[in-house]
Design a protein around this motif. Structure first.
Motif, mmCIF file in Angstrom:
data_model
loop_
_atom_site.group_PDB
_atom_site.id
_atom_site.type_symbol
_atom_site.label_atom_id
_atom_site.label_comp_id
_atom_site.label_asym_id
_atom_site.label_seq_id
_atom_site.Cartn_x
_atom_site.Cartn_y
_atom_site.Cartn_z
ATOM 1 N N PHE A 77 -0.084 2.586 19.558
ATOM 2 C CA PHE A 77 -0.129 3.347 18.303
ATOM 3 C C PHE A 77 -0.313 2.429 17.094
ATOM 4 O O PHE A 77 0.088 2.765 15.977
ATOM 5 N N ALA A 78 -0.915 1.255 17.312
ATOM 6 C CA ALA A 78 -1.061 0.255 16.243
ATOM 7 C C ALA A 78 -1.828 0.791 15.042
ATOM 8 O O ALA A 78 -1.665 0.285 13.922
ATOM 9 N N ASP A 79 -2.654 1.809 15.242
ATOM 10 C CA ASP A 79 -3.335 2.451 14.107
ATOM 11 C C ASP A 79 -2.353 2.749 12.975
ATOM 12 O O ASP A 79 -2.688 2.627 11.797
ATOM 13 N N LEU A 80 -1.154 3.170 13.350
ATOM 14 C CA LEU A 80 -0.183 3.624 12.358
ATOM 15 C C LEU A 80 0.291 2.501 11.441
ATOM 16 O O LEU A 80 0.741 2.751 10.323
ATOM 17 N N ASP A 81 0.195 1.254 11.914
ATOM 18 C CA ASP A 81 0.632 0.110 11.108
ATOM 19 C C ASP A 81 -0.457 -0.395 10.171
ATOM 20 O O ASP A 81 -0.201 -1.264 9.340
ATOM 21 N N ASN A 82 -1.659 0.142 10.335
ATOM 22 C CA ASN A 82 -2.806 -0.353 9.569
ATOM 23 C C ASN A 82 -2.879 0.360 8.215
ATOM 24 O O ASN A 82 -3.278 1.526 8.125
ATOM 25 N N ASP A 83 -2.513 -0.367 7.155
ATOM 26 C CA ASP A 83 -2.497 0.234 5.813
ATOM 27 C C ASP A 83 -3.904 0.488 5.269
ATOM 28 O O ASP A 83 -4.055 1.154 4.247
ATOM 29 N N ALA A 84 -4.919 -0.071 5.950
ATOM 30 C CA ALA A 84 -6.295 0.009 5.431
ATOM 31 C C ALA A 84 -7.133 1.083 6.117
ATOM 32 O O ALA A 84 -8.357 1.069 6.036
ATOM 33 N N LYS A 85 -6.468 2.028 6.787
ATOM 34 C CA LYS A 85 -7.228 3.042 7.525
ATOM 35 C C LYS A 85 -7.655 4.236 6.681
ATOM 36 O O LYS A 85 -8.298 5.158 7.180
#
Ligand SMILES: [Cu+2]
Length: 171
Positions: A77-85
């Motif tokens: 679920f690393a997407d959730l940690d990406n502030d640039a999405k």
């Protein structure tokens, strides 16, 4: 008549596998997440932002208690940690209602809300079982502007918690 029978056969064939999936998900992976303001996993599930597997199970961001990450330490679920999405930022008031949808109503110790290192709110359920939806009024005090809120649902009878990040603009 013929159409109805065909429909019934199609439904009959389709429902059994769905039930099987539903039951296994219910026991192993049914928990909860914040639906509004829309959390990152809610935005994934709604297709607001394109994400990996979290979009299929926004309620499953479970990890050990005490983490401060949006993914709860789940690499999948690393997407959730990406502030640039390109997460949609919701304008909110100084006092804002946060709404959880619980697909499994686990006995609860506390609910916590963080902005950075600051715990802005905590609600102690004392081990009670919550309802299927839970609402908290969170007061941000002097914190304003664009912020990432980390909401934590601490389970009473396991070592785990559920995590949700919500991008807000406090006005
Ligand atoms: Cu659960």
């Amino acid at each position: 008549m013929r159409n109805k029978r065909t429909l019934a056969i199609v439904l009959g064939a389709g429902i059994a596998p769905l039930l099987t999936v539903g039951l296994s998900a219910g026991t192993a992976q049914a928990h909860g997440y914040i639906t509004s303001p829309p959390s990152r996993q809610a935005q994934c599930a709604a297709g607001t932002v394109s994400c990996g597997s979290i979009k299929w199970e926004p309620q499953s961001v479970e990890g050990p208690k005490g983490l401060r990450s949006c993914s709860g330490g789940n690499a999948a679920f690393a997407d959730l940690d990406n502030d640039a999405k390109g997460w949609k930022v919701t304008p909110v008031s100084r006092t804002t209602a946060f709404n959880w949808r619980l697909t499994a109503r686990h006995a609860t110790s506390t609910w916590q809300y963080y902005v950075g290192a600051t715990k802005v709110a905590e609600f102690n359920d004392g081990g009670r079982q919550p309802g299927a939806t839970v609402t908290h009024q969170v007061n941000f005090g002097s914190i304003t502007g664009k912020q990432k809120v980390l909401a934590v649902w601490n389970i009473a009878d396991t070592a785990n918690a559920f995590y949700a990040c919500i991008d807000v603009d406090i006005r």
